[in-house]
Design a protein around this motif. Structure first.
Motif, mmCIF file in Angstrom:
data_model
loop_
_atom_site.group_PDB
_atom_site.id
_atom_site.type_symbol
_atom_site.label_atom_id
_atom_site.label_comp_id
_atom_site.label_asym_id
_atom_site.label_seq_id
_atom_site.Cartn_x
_atom_site.Cartn_y
_atom_site.Cartn_z
ATOM 1 N N GLY A 189 0.833 -1.192 0.000
ATOM 2 C CA GLY A 189 0.000 0.000 0.000
ATOM 3 C C GLY A 189 0.868 1.242 0.000
ATOM 4 N N ARG A 190 0.241 2.370 0.264
ATOM 5 C CA ARG A 190 0.961 3.638 0.298
ATOM 6 C C ARG A 190 0.736 4.305 1.654
ATOM 7 N N PRO A 191 1.503 3.897 2.649
ATOM 8 C CA PRO A 191 1.259 4.396 4.001
ATOM 9 C C PRO A 191 1.729 5.819 4.249
ATOM 10 N N GLY A 192 2.621 6.330 3.383
ATOM 11 C CA GLY A 192 3.217 7.618 3.708
ATOM 12 C C GLY A 192 4.312 7.425 4.743
ATOM 13 N N PHE A 193 4.569 8.451 5.519
ATOM 14 C CA PHE A 193 5.714 8.428 6.424
ATOM 15 C C PHE A 193 5.324 8.941 7.806
ATOM 16 N N ILE A 194 6.158 8.604 8.781
ATOM 17 C CA ILE A 194 5.970 9.112 10.135
ATOM 18 C C ILE A 194 7.071 10.118 10.425
ATOM 19 N N ASP A 195 6.802 10.997 11.364
ATOM 20 C CA ASP A 195 7.814 11.965 11.767
ATOM 21 C C ASP A 195 8.898 11.264 12.569
ATOM 22 N N LYS A 196 10.096 11.841 12.519
ATOM 23 C CA LYS A 196 11.180 11.239 13.297
ATOM 24 C C LYS A 196 10.836 11.305 14.774
ATOM 25 N N PRO A 197 11.337 10.362 15.565
ATOM 26 C CA PRO A 197 10.935 10.272 16.966
ATOM 27 C C PRO A 197 11.339 11.508 17.750
ATOM 28 N N PRO A 198 10.597 11.809 18.816
ATOM 29 C CA PRO A 198 10.927 12.978 19.630
ATOM 30 C C PRO A 198 12.248 12.857 20.359
ATOM 31 N N VAL A 199 12.727 11.611 20.555
ATOM 32 C CA VAL A 199 14.055 11.393 21.114
ATOM 33 C C VAL A 199 14.834 10.586 20.104
ATOM 34 N N ASP A 200 16.162 10.589 20.212
ATOM 35 C CA ASP A 200 16.974 9.884 19.231
ATOM 36 C C ASP A 200 16.732 8.385 19.305
ATOM 37 N N VAL A 201 16.989 7.700 18.188
ATOM 38 C CA VAL A 201 16.569 6.317 18.063
ATOM 39 C C VAL A 201 17.253 5.380 19.041
ATOM 40 N N MET A 202 18.386 5.758 19.594
ATOM 41 C CA MET A 202 19.052 4.872 20.552
ATOM 42 C C MET A 202 18.763 5.243 21.994
ATOM 43 N N SER A 203 18.222 6.440 22.218
ATOM 44 C CA SER A 203 18.081 6.878 23.601
ATOM 45 C C SER A 203 16.956 6.125 24.290
ATOM 46 N N ALA A 204 17.068 6.008 25.605
ATOM 47 C CA ALA A 204 16.108 5.211 26.355
ATOM 48 C C ALA A 204 15.043 6.098 26.967
ATOM 49 N N PRO A 205 13.780 5.905 26.624
ATOM 50 C CA PRO A 205 12.729 6.661 27.275
ATOM 51 C C PRO A 205 12.572 6.273 28.737
ATOM 52 N N SER A 206 13.058 5.084 29.085
ATOM 53 C CA SER A 206 13.058 4.664 30.483
ATOM 54 C C SER A 206 14.220 3.715 30.678
ATOM 55 N N GLY A 207 14.645 3.538 31.935
ATOM 56 C CA GLY A 207 15.734 2.611 32.202
ATOM 57 C C GLY A 207 17.084 3.292 32.144
ATOM 58 N N ASP A 208 18.109 2.493 31.968
ATOM 59 C CA ASP A 208 19.486 2.955 32.009
ATOM 60 C C ASP A 208 19.860 3.641 30.705
ATOM 61 N N VAL A 209 20.109 4.948 30.746
ATOM 62 C CA VAL A 209 20.381 5.709 29.534
ATOM 63 C C VAL A 209 21.672 5.262 28.870
ATOM 64 N N LYS A 210 22.670 4.889 29.629
ATOM 65 C CA LYS A 210 23.966 4.578 29.033
ATOM 66 C C LYS A 210 23.933 3.315 28.175
ATOM 67 N N ASN A 211 22.838 2.535 28.284
ATOM 68 C CA ASN A 211 22.731 1.365 27.429
ATOM 69 C C ASN A 211 22.432 1.735 25.986
ATOM 70 N N ALA A 212 22.092 2.965 25.730
ATOM 71 C CA ALA A 212 21.807 3.457 24.390
ATOM 72 C C ALA A 212 20.661 2.705 23.737
ATOM 73 N N THR A 213 19.777 2.157 24.539
ATOM 74 C CA THR A 213 18.529 1.566 24.048
ATOM 75 C C THR A 213 17.647 1.357 25.259
ATOM 76 N N ASN A 214 16.379 1.054 25.064
ATOM 77 C CA ASN A 214 15.533 0.890 26.240
ATOM 78 C C ASN A 214 15.564 -0.554 26.710
ATOM 79 N N SER A 215 15.338 -0.741 27.997
ATOM 80 C CA SER A 215 15.499 -2.060 28.594
ATOM 81 C C SER A 215 14.492 -3.060 28.046
ATOM 82 N N ALA A 216 13.303 -2.609 27.691
ATOM 83 C CA ALA A 216 12.299 -3.531 27.137
ATOM 84 C C ALA A 216 12.759 -4.080 25.800
#
Length: 672
Positions: A204-231
């Motif tokens: 199909g033709r879904p179009g696009f989404i806006d880039k995330p409000p935080v960088d793609v490696m940053s953790a919205p929760s958990g240990d930030v230095k892991n450069a990803t979220n714990s889940a």
């Protein structure tokens, strides 16, 4: 008698047509219902047929008479000529193919489909489609479709499948819902079938989404230095599989066209992957040269300062070994920043390929702060350094391919993506890419744009690992420093500038993660390059105010002349070079390009051998497409205007073009 293959409704009629064929041949031989006679004129001097010669003396005495007799069925069968049988068979076979083509076109074919979002799933394969029309246009009118249900409300499709089919993966979770700005409209059949020969389905033709409000490696929760979220880390613990695949699910490739937003999907069979690897890695591979590195063609001079952003966390092992790049030399010129806040690298010989991490361009749910989908307005900036100076400009993308490995745990070993730029750009140079099977020690460098450093600065570090990229998970864990912004960074071997790994994520404790260039990924990249960079849509050159002037080139003599026949016009691949309004034109199946082989702006336009592996073109092989004095023209980089001299006349160039000479210098590039 026959079971029709999926996607070909017309084949269901072949059984009937074959029966018609058999009955027709039988009818030709079946003559018992009516008397059947053979009559022969017997001249006085001879008896031409042995059967007649054996008649009684009474019969033989009757000269110059017509003799007729009723024949039995075996006699009739022996007299039917073989050509009669072949004619009857050929007639009905032709009728069968014609009838099948008509039925196929009327039942499973389509000219266009609406793009309304009413998702359905093929119950037999799990493949998702935007609506019933899009699905049946590709699978046939008899496709076994079930409603997909709500994206967020569970897998309604799986509940509607048979017991054997319910084990199919829920591929719908990989497909973006349409954006608010991309609802409605229609899609043409040629767009739907664009990659059908390779086994890709149009979704199909879904179009696009806006880039995330935080960088793609940053953790919205958990240990930030892991450069990803714990889940996400927990979902990725089971990293089984080899050569870029996964043991618990099929390999899936998603393709997205920019800026249209058309999405395609392919689920790879293991046999297909093995054949792909054999094609591109065997001793007779014709694509081996596509993976080599290239040096820069020019020193960058386009300086643009980008805005600063906030600093984010990082995963550092021991002391921070990263060093800032303050002197922009190769290979750092090939290191690129994506507009989604990641790092990538120009790779390969064509100057049109960027390698990065899949999560930098597509969110499959790993980032919970953004919906599933491809990010919009992705731009690539090579050689960005020292606070945001863009030495080689910023470039749009044309086609994007994500090699994502589907599984319920979203395996990180599929975190790799290939980007096709909108045009070839050789100025900054490129890294190569390669793999080595067997346990090998790698001395590596990696460079990128870590967000825990100031502004948009490029930082480099060394790393070392001993591993076998052809066994185990494609994601390898080894010690190196990682931070947000470095996702997608290449790891290249210092001896040959070959990319061996792509930085995937920060894992913590035992090391960070990088996806290896495996034989499968190497082959996929080469296949992508061969099919969508070396090969392009075909074009013809159309001239004159009435659009009745064309260029015809002879690949034997290399001579190009004018013609008034559109059907005899030469088809060219068109390679956009350095900008979207400049191209080189190559005849498919050859290494011959349309060229003004002259040091001045005036000369003959013919075919000449050109470099279609590295895409290093001379100025007289590059044609600017645009307006000059309000006249659409084709103008070489050394100032020659394409010029029409007449049908059958040698094509030439002129040093000038104006409205008064528009009849000879008007040229456009069109599809056949």
């Amino acid at each position: 008698l026959f079971k029709a293959p999926r996607g070909c409704l017309a084949s269901k009629f072949f059984a009937q047509l074959i029966l018609y064929l058999l009955s027709s041949v039988t009818w030709a031989l079946r003559v018992r219902a009516q008397p059947y006679f053979v009559c022969t004129w017997i001249p006085a001097t001879s008896a031409p047929f042995p059967s007649i010669a054996k008649r009684s003396s009474e019969d033989r005495s009757r000269n110059n008479e017509m003799h007729c007799r009723r024949l039995s069925m075996p006699t009739v069968a022996s007299r039917v000529r073989i050509m009669d049988k072949l004619f009857i068979c050929a007639f009905w076979l032709a009728a069968a193919f014609f009838y099948a083509a008509v039925v196929q076109a009327s039942s499973s074919g389509c000219s266009s489909c609406p793009l309304t979002y009413a998702p359905v799933v093929d119950a037999d394969t799990g493949l998702p489609f935007y609506n019933d029309c899009v699905a049946k246009c590709q699978l046939g009118a008899g496709a076994n479709l079930v409603p997909a249900g709500s994206r967020r409300g569970g897998n309604t499709a799986a509940a509607g499948r048979s017991a054997s089919a319910s084990s199919q993966p829920d591929f719908l979770k990989l497909v973006p819902a349409p954006t608010a700005t991309n609802v409605g409209g229609e899609v043409k059949a040629e767009t739907i079938q664009r990659f059908s020969s390779e086994g890709y389905f149009y979704v199909g033709r879904p179009g696009f989404i806006d880039k995330p409000p935080v960088d793609v490696m940053s953790a919205p929760s958990g240990d930030v230095k892991n450069a990803t979220n714990s889940a996400a880390e927990a979902r990725a613990k089971n990293n089984n599989g080899n050569q870029g695949g996964a043991s618990d699910g099929p390999t899936v490739t998603l393709r997205m066209f920019y800026p249209e937003g058309d999405l395609y999907m392919k689920v790879w069979k293991q046999t297909e992957l093995r054949a792909l690897v054999q094609k591109h890695t065997g001793p007779k591979s014709e694509t081996a040269n596509l993976s080599r590195a290239t040096v820069p063609q020019a020193t960058g001079n386009d300086s643009t300062t980008l805005p600063a952003r906030r600093l984010l966390g990082s995963a550092i092992y021991g002391s921070d070994d990263r060093r800032e790049v303050t002197n922009l030399v190769y290979p750092y010129t090939a290191i690129s920043r994506t507009s989604t806040g990641c790092t990538g690298a120009m790779v390969g010989a064509t100057g049109r390929l960027v390698l990065t991490a899949a999560q930098c361009v597509y969110n499959n749910g790993v980032n919970p702060s953004a919906p599933v989908g491809f990010y919009s307005n992705i731009l690539i900036t090579p050689g960005l350094y020292r606070g945001g100076i863009s030495n080689y400009g910023t470039h749009p993308v044309g086609l994007l391919q994500v090699h994502t490995t589907w599984s319920s745990q979203r395996l990180w070993e599929g975190n790799i993506a290939v980007i096709q730029l909108a045009y070839h750009y050789k100025a900054c140079g490129s890294l190569g890419y390669a793999y080595t099977c067997g346990s090998s020690g790698y001395s590596l460098y990696t460079a990128g744009y870590p967000a825990d450093k100031s502004l948009y600065t490029m930082w480099v570090q060394s790393a070392a690992v001993t591993t076998d990229v052809c066994s185990g998970s494609a994601e390898k864990v080894f010690p190196f420093d990682a931070a947000d912004g470095q996702v997608g960074s290449p790891f290249w071997t210092t001896s040959d500038y070959m990319t061996r790994f792509v930085l995937s994520r920060g894992i913590c404790c035992s090391g960070n993660g990088a996806v290896a260039i495996t034989p499968t990924y190497f082959s996929m990249i080469n296949d992508f390059t061969s099919n969508y960079i070396l090969t392009t849509p075909t074009y013809i050159l159309v001239g004159g105010p009435s659009r009745n002037q064309f260029v015809r080139c002879d690949t034997s003599s290399w001579v190009c002349t004018g013609t008034t026949s559109r059907t005899s016009a030469t088809r060219f691949y068109g390679y956009p070079i350095a900008a979207q309004n400049k191209a080189a034109f190559r005849v498919p199946g050859t290494s011959l390009c349309l060229s003004l082989r002259s040091t001045t702006s005036i000369g003959n336009v013919n075919l000449y051998s050109c470099d279609t592996t590295s895409f290093n073109f001379y100025t007289n092989e590059l044609w600017n497409i645009g307006l000059y004095n309000n006249v659409p023209v084709l103008l070489t980089d050394n100032g020659g205007f394409m010029w029409w001299g007449g049908s059958g006349v040698q094509m030439k160039t002129s040093s000038s073009c104006s409205s008064s000479t528009a009849g000879s210098c008007t040229w456009k590039v069109e599809t056949p």
